[in-house]
Scaffold this motif. Structure first.
Motif, PDB file in Angstrom:
ATOM      1  N   ALA A 147     -14.405  18.507  34.486  1.00 29.85           N
ATOM      2  CA  ALA A 147     -15.316  17.390  34.229  1.00 29.85           C
ATOM      3  C   ALA A 147     -15.162  16.333  35.313  1.00 29.85           C
ATOM      4  CB  ALA A 147     -15.040  16.800  32.856  1.00 29.85           C
ATOM      5  N   SER A 150     -18.959  10.988  34.327  1.00 32.19           N
ATOM      6  CA  SER A 150     -19.663  11.050  33.040  1.00 32.19           C
ATOM      7  C   SER A 150     -20.203  12.437  32.745  1.00 32.19           C
ATOM      8  CB  SER A 150     -20.825  10.048  33.028  1.00 32.19           C
ATOM      9  OG  SER A 150     -21.766  10.376  34.038  1.00 32.19           O
ATOM     10  N   PHE A 151     -19.974  13.371  33.630  1.00 31.77           N
ATOM     11  CA  PHE A 151     -20.507  14.715  33.457  1.00 31.77           C
ATOM     12  C   PHE A 151     -19.519  15.594  32.696  1.00 31.77           C
ATOM     13  CE2 PHE A 151     -22.735  13.029  37.131  1.00 31.77           C
ATOM     14  CZ  PHE A 151     -24.051  13.397  36.864  1.00 31.77           C
ATOM     15  N   TYR A 155     -19.949  19.752  39.350  1.00 31.67           N
ATOM     16  CA  TYR A 155     -20.948  20.577  40.036  1.00 31.67           C
ATOM     17  C   TYR A 155     -20.322  21.205  41.278  1.00 31.67           C
ATOM     18  CZ  TYR A 155     -24.849  21.837  43.031  1.00 31.67           C
ATOM     19  OH  TYR A 155     -25.693  22.520  43.860  1.00 31.67           O
ATOM     20  N   ALA A 168     -19.001  15.337  41.307  1.00 33.49           N
ATOM     21  CA  ALA A 168     -19.628  14.696  40.152  1.00 33.49           C
ATOM     22  C   ALA A 168     -21.122  14.539  40.403  1.00 33.49           C
ATOM     23  CB  ALA A 168     -18.985  13.340  39.888  1.00 33.49           C
ATOM     24  N   GLN A 169     -21.906  15.485  39.915  1.00 35.79           N
ATOM     25  CA  GLN A 169     -23.353  15.398  39.988  1.00 35.79           C
ATOM     26  C   GLN A 169     -23.957  16.430  39.044  1.00 35.79           C
ATOM     27  OE1 GLN A 169     -23.353  16.820  44.313  1.00 35.79           O
ATOM     28  NE2 GLN A 169     -25.280  17.672  43.576  1.00 35.79           N
ATOM     29  N   ALA A 170     -25.242  16.297  38.790  1.00 38.04           N
ATOM     30  CA  ALA A 170     -25.931  17.218  37.887  1.00 38.04           C
ATOM     31  C   ALA A 170     -26.257  18.526  38.598  1.00 38.04           C
ATOM     32  CB  ALA A 170     -27.214  16.570  37.366  1.00 38.04           C
ATOM     33  N   THR A 196     -30.942  17.446  33.658  1.00 36.27           N
ATOM     34  CA  THR A 196     -29.614  17.704  33.128  1.00 36.27           C
ATOM     35  C   THR A 196     -28.877  16.440  32.736  1.00 36.27           C
ATOM     36  OG1 THR A 196     -28.758  17.697  35.370  1.00 36.27           O
ATOM     37  CG2 THR A 196     -29.389  19.824  34.467  1.00 36.27           C
ATOM     38  N   GLY A 198     -26.361  13.720  32.092  1.00 32.26           N
ATOM     39  CA  GLY A 198     -24.910  13.762  32.173  1.00 32.26           C
ATOM     40  C   GLY A 198     -24.315  14.921  31.431  1.00 32.26           C
ATOM     41  N   THR A 199     -25.120  15.895  31.052  1.00 28.94           N
ATOM     42  CA  THR A 199     -24.601  17.054  30.334  1.00 28.94           C
ATOM     43  C   THR A 199     -24.949  18.313  31.094  1.00 28.94           C
ATOM     44  OG1 THR A 199     -26.607  17.277  29.008  1.00 28.94           O
ATOM     45  CG2 THR A 199     -24.850  15.910  28.106  1.00 28.94           C
ATOM     46  N   ARG A 200     -24.250  19.384  30.766  1.00 28.10           N
ATOM     47  CA  ARG A 200     -24.499  20.647  31.418  1.00 28.10           C
ATOM     48  C   ARG A 200     -25.763  21.300  30.876  1.00 28.10           C
ATOM     49  NH1 ARG A 200     -19.473  24.073  29.273  1.00 28.10           N
ATOM     50  NH2 ARG A 200     -18.514  22.073  29.689  1.00 28.10           N
TER      51      ARG A 200
END
Length: 318
Positions: A147, A150-151, A155, A168-170, A196, A198-200
């Motif tokens: 993680a 906030s994700f 990525y 840290a990115q979508a 996407t 902040g979630t997968r």
């Protein structure tokens, strides 16, 4: 009266009912190494006889095989397998984590870092998906990026070979499981049209298990303790739904749920863990802990040096 000439024995490579002339040559696929024989012998599996009147069988070279007796030629080892030695009677499928894209091979190749294969007989390896990485060769799965900010999942570009490539990115996909029934590789990137945030990105929702693809289970996704939706999961390889669906009140803390599911990443004190064939495989535990004898959990290390190191680290952190 003159005595008749003595009958001559059949020479190697031929035969007759009496073992004497007139003789018949052995046909391709058979041989005879003795004189005066009444029959020919078929080539053994792993051997061949290419022509008539042969006095010996020939062993199949490495990279080929013959599975039947009486063969006149050997079969080239197909892609996805190897024939490592002379006299092979069947090709050996490449093991999961390996591949072979050539015919006539004597060995299989390990999947490169950044790729994997979870099937036998692979002719190529799958690329690790965005949000996953693999820093070792010859692996059957990829490791999810930790993680970031906030994700819920870090990525990475497809084919990442190191955890340092996670950011840290979508854009990460939720799972990177190969379809073991067909060998189809997973989609490596998320659908760019799907926000996407902040979630997968999760797999498509399917309310009934019967609507999922073969080899997948319809597992509930919880929000605030209630079922929010379902997603199709390959529980044989999914790190967070390993061995079955993780249900509310069980499995979420690394303990098996009633369905047999377990969130491998939630096992207390675990450091490196994977899901393979529906079982959590703990590779390493955090400092001061070690893998239990049954491989099910992390327990306080029995090694004094390890405990001292852990205590020292805690003191420095204070």
């Amino acid at each position: 009266m003159l005595p008749s000439a003595l009958a001559q024995e059949c020479q190697p490579g031929g035969y007759s009912e009496t073992g004497q002339e007139p003789c018949t040559s052995c046909t391709a696929g058979a041989y005879q190494d003795q004189a005066g024989s009444t029959f020919c012998m078929g080539a053994d599996a792993g051997y061949y006889v290419p022509s008539d009147a042969a006095t010996a069988e020939t062993i199949c070279p490495a990279g080929s095989y013959s599975s039947d007796t009486g063969s006149t030629e050997c079969t080239t080892c197909p892609a996805g397998s190897s024939c490592p030695s002379e006299g092979e009677t069947a090709p050996q499928s490449c093991a999961p984590g390996q591949f072979q894209d050539q015919t006539g091979a004597t060995s299989c190749n390990d999947c490169a870092a950044g790729s994997f294969s979870d099937v036998s007989g692979a002719t190529s390896c799958c690329t690790c998906c965005s949000g996953f990485y693999q820093d070792q060769t010859g692996q059957t799965s990829c490791t999810i990026c930790p993680a970031e900010g906030s994700f819920a999942q870090g990525y990475s570009d497809p084919g990442a070979t190191d955890v340092d490539q996670c950011t840290a990115q979508a854009g990460a996909v939720a799972t990177c499981d190969q379809d073991t029934s067909t060998g189809t590789c997973p989609t490596t990137t998320a659908d760019p049209a799907t926000p996407t945030g902040g979630t997968r990105k999760r797999a498509p929702v399917r309310p009934r298990a019967s609507s999922c693809a073969r080899g997948q289970s319809s597992c509930p996704v919880y929000k605030n303790g209630a079922v929010a939706r379902y997603e199709c999961i390959n529980t044989s390889m999914n790190l967070e739904q390993c061995g079955g669906c993780v249900t509310s009140g069980g499995g979420l803390d690394g303990v098996r749920s009633l369905d047999g599911g377990r969130d491998c990443s939630a096992i207390p004190q675990v450091d490196e863990v994977s899901c393979f064939k529906g079982e959590c495989h703990i590779k390493t535990c955090r400092d001061g802990y070690e893998v239990s004898a049954d491989g099910e959990r992390c327990q306080v290390s029995k090694t004094p040096a390890s405990r001292k190191r852990s205590q020292s680290q805690r003191r420095r952190a204070v």
